[in-house]
Scaffold this active site. Structure first.
Site, PDB file in Angstrom:
ATOM      1  N   GLU A  85      31.521 -23.340 -35.916  1.00  0.00           N
ATOM      2  CA  GLU A  85      31.971 -24.500 -35.135  1.00  0.00           C
ATOM      3  C   GLU A  85      30.818 -25.489 -34.944  1.00  0.00           C
ATOM      4  OE1 GLU A  85      31.737 -24.808 -31.070  1.00  0.00           O
ATOM      5  OE2 GLU A  85      31.579 -22.668 -30.644  1.00  0.00           O
TER       6      GLU A  85
ATOM      7  N   LYS B   4      31.414 -17.024 -21.212  1.00  0.00           N
ATOM      8  CA  LYS B   4      30.451 -17.189 -20.114  1.00  0.00           C
ATOM      9  C   LYS B   4      31.105 -16.974 -18.763  1.00  0.00           C
ATOM     10  CE  LYS B   4      26.693 -20.041 -21.713  1.00  0.00           C
ATOM     11  NZ  LYS B   4      26.688 -21.223 -22.574  1.00  0.00           N
TER      12      LYS B   4
HETATM   13  N1  PSU Z   1      31.043 -21.681 -24.449  1.00  0.00           N
HETATM   14  C1  PSU Z   1      29.734 -21.633 -24.709  1.00  0.00           C
HETATM   15  N2  PSU Z   1      29.189 -22.576 -25.539  1.00  0.00           N
HETATM   16  C2  PSU Z   1      29.963 -23.548 -26.120  1.00  0.00           C
HETATM   17  C3  PSU Z   1      31.376 -23.565 -25.843  1.00  0.00           C
HETATM   18  C4  PSU Z   1      31.868 -22.622 -25.008  1.00  0.00           C
HETATM   19  O1  PSU Z   1      29.033 -20.785 -24.190  1.00  0.00           O
HETATM   20  O2  PSU Z   1      29.427 -24.385 -26.858  1.00  0.00           O
HETATM   21  C5  PSU Z   1      32.249 -24.611 -26.494  1.00  0.00           C
HETATM   22  C6  PSU Z   1      33.041 -24.005 -27.682  1.00  0.00           C
HETATM   23  O3  PSU Z   1      33.084 -24.948 -28.738  1.00  0.00           O
HETATM   24  C7  PSU Z   1      34.433 -23.823 -27.081  1.00  0.00           C
HETATM   25  C8  PSU Z   1      34.521 -24.996 -26.147  1.00  0.00           C
HETATM   26  O4  PSU Z   1      35.464 -23.816 -28.052  1.00  0.00           O
HETATM   27  O5  PSU Z   1      33.218 -25.097 -25.572  1.00  0.00           O
HETATM   28  C9  PSU Z   1      35.594 -24.820 -25.096  1.00  0.00           C
HETATM   29  O6  PSU Z   1      35.823 -26.021 -24.446  1.00  0.00           O
HETATM   30  P1  PSU Z   1      37.090 -26.166 -23.458  1.00  0.00           P
HETATM   31  O7  PSU Z   1      36.814 -25.209 -22.317  1.00  0.00           O
HETATM   32  O8  PSU Z   1      37.081 -27.595 -23.029  1.00  0.00           O
HETATM   33  O9  PSU Z   1      38.301 -25.759 -24.249  1.00  0.00           O
END
Ligand code: PSU
Ligand code: MN
Length: 311
Positions: A30, A164
């Site tokens: 990603e 996390k």
């Molecule tokens: N958690 C992490 N690092 C990240 C992300 C999540 O520890 O970089 C990123 C990933 O790309 C994940 C996104 O798919 O955040 C999720 O965002 P949202 O909660 O807005 O769906």
């Protein structure tokens, strides 16, 4: 408007195309972690180190992003650098993909966005750090990452280190179950908590080798059941962080987000940046270690998958 081939919007870089055509292992990566998840300049270093780790395991990396009106599967080093050093890069979850294509925007893909794009290219294995999940108080806010729906939908094996503690991990697991996502502990009976190996949350299924992951993936796909698999691989013990410092930083970041009024797509990047600040360099070092560990794990699974069968 005539029906146009989806390939007009899809650019699969030559090394990735060649590997896929030859039935060789490919691992998708990603790009939101590069543009929005890690601070500069380590974001670029980690992105390139993940690619190198995958190549060292005999697989081909395919970092995914949107640029110049196309989904690019397998960014060049120059393209990764552009993503890591540009300001105002969009964060593209599934809902944002078509808009970013139409606008010819520079967009980094989240887990959900990457899964949707990698599936178009026929890639079967994907390495990330932490997945998005149900935010704390998600029962009220409805802030549930689209990652959890896409994990159910796209036929890929996603390797992560859990999620996390900025999220509600118990609700995240509940929601994955609701969506029918098969979650497998890799060398663990617990859902890992990103910087930490344990969360106290038991997983229904455990494996200890890439071949076991492949056996489950084949059963799922060759039976026609379809959908994705989530492989939860804990951070290496020597890189794991202690609970106390993290809890304080997490609480503080959540409080700051609330008083600042940060919600929606901006929330996860905001919390990631605050926790990184509040824990100092230590959390970034741990983040790097688990990302590289997941890249290696995913490459081994991708290799076992191509050795087992052509799916
Ligand atoms: N958690 C992490 N690092 C990240 C992300 C999540 O520890 O970089 C990123 C990933 O790309 C994940 C996104 O798919 O955040 C999720 O965002 P949202 O909660 O807005 O769906
Ligand atoms: Mn969200």
């Amino acid at each position: 408007m005539s029906a146009s081939s989806p390939s007009a919007y899809l650019h699969i870089a030559e090394p990735v195309q060649a590997a896929l055509a030859a039935g060789q292992p490919v691992v998708a990566l990603e790009s939101t972690v590069i543009a929005h998840g890690l601070p500069a300049p380590i974001n670029l270093e980690v992105a390139l180190a993940m690619e190198a780790a995958i190549r060292a395991e005999g697989a081909t990396p395919a970092t995914v992003a949107l640029m110049d009106g196309r989904i690019v599967i397998g960014l060049t080093e120059e393209e990764i650098t552009r993503l890591a050093t540009s300001q105002g890069v969009l964060k593209a979850s599934r809902r944002d993909l078509s808009v970013a294509l139409a606008w010819r925007a520079l967009a980094a893909t989240t887990v959900a966005g990457t899964l949707a794009c990698a599936a178009l290219a026929g890639i079967r294995v994907f390495a990330t750090g932490g997945i998005g999940g149900v935010h704390r108080e998600g029962a009220q806010s409805f802030d549930i990452s689209a990652d959890l729906i896409e994990l159910a939908r796209s036929p890929l094996i996603t390797v992560c280190a859990g999620a996390k503690a900025i999220l509600d991990l118990a609700l995240t697991l509940e929601y994955l179950e609701t969506q029918g996502v098969t979650v497998i502990g890799y060398g663990t009976d617990e859902f890992p908590a990103f910087y930490r190996r344990e969360s106290g949350l038991h997983l229904a299924h455990r494996v200890d080798t890439p071949d076991e992951v492949v056996a489950i993936a084949r059963a799922q796909w060759e039976s026609g059941l379809g959908g994705g698999l989530l492989v939860a691989c804990p951070i290496p013990a020597e890189s794991a962080l202690s609970a106390r410092a993290l809890e304080k930083a997490t609480e503080q970041a959540l409080y700051q987000a609330q008083v600042t009024g940060i919600t929606g797509a901006a929330l996860t990047p905001y919390l990631l940046a605050r926790v990184a600040d509040l824990t100092g360099g230590e959390s970034v070092t741990a983040n790097r270690a688990l990302l590289l560990n997941n890249a290696v794990c995913a490459a081994r699974i991708a290799r076992a998958l191509t050795e087992a069968h052509d799916l």
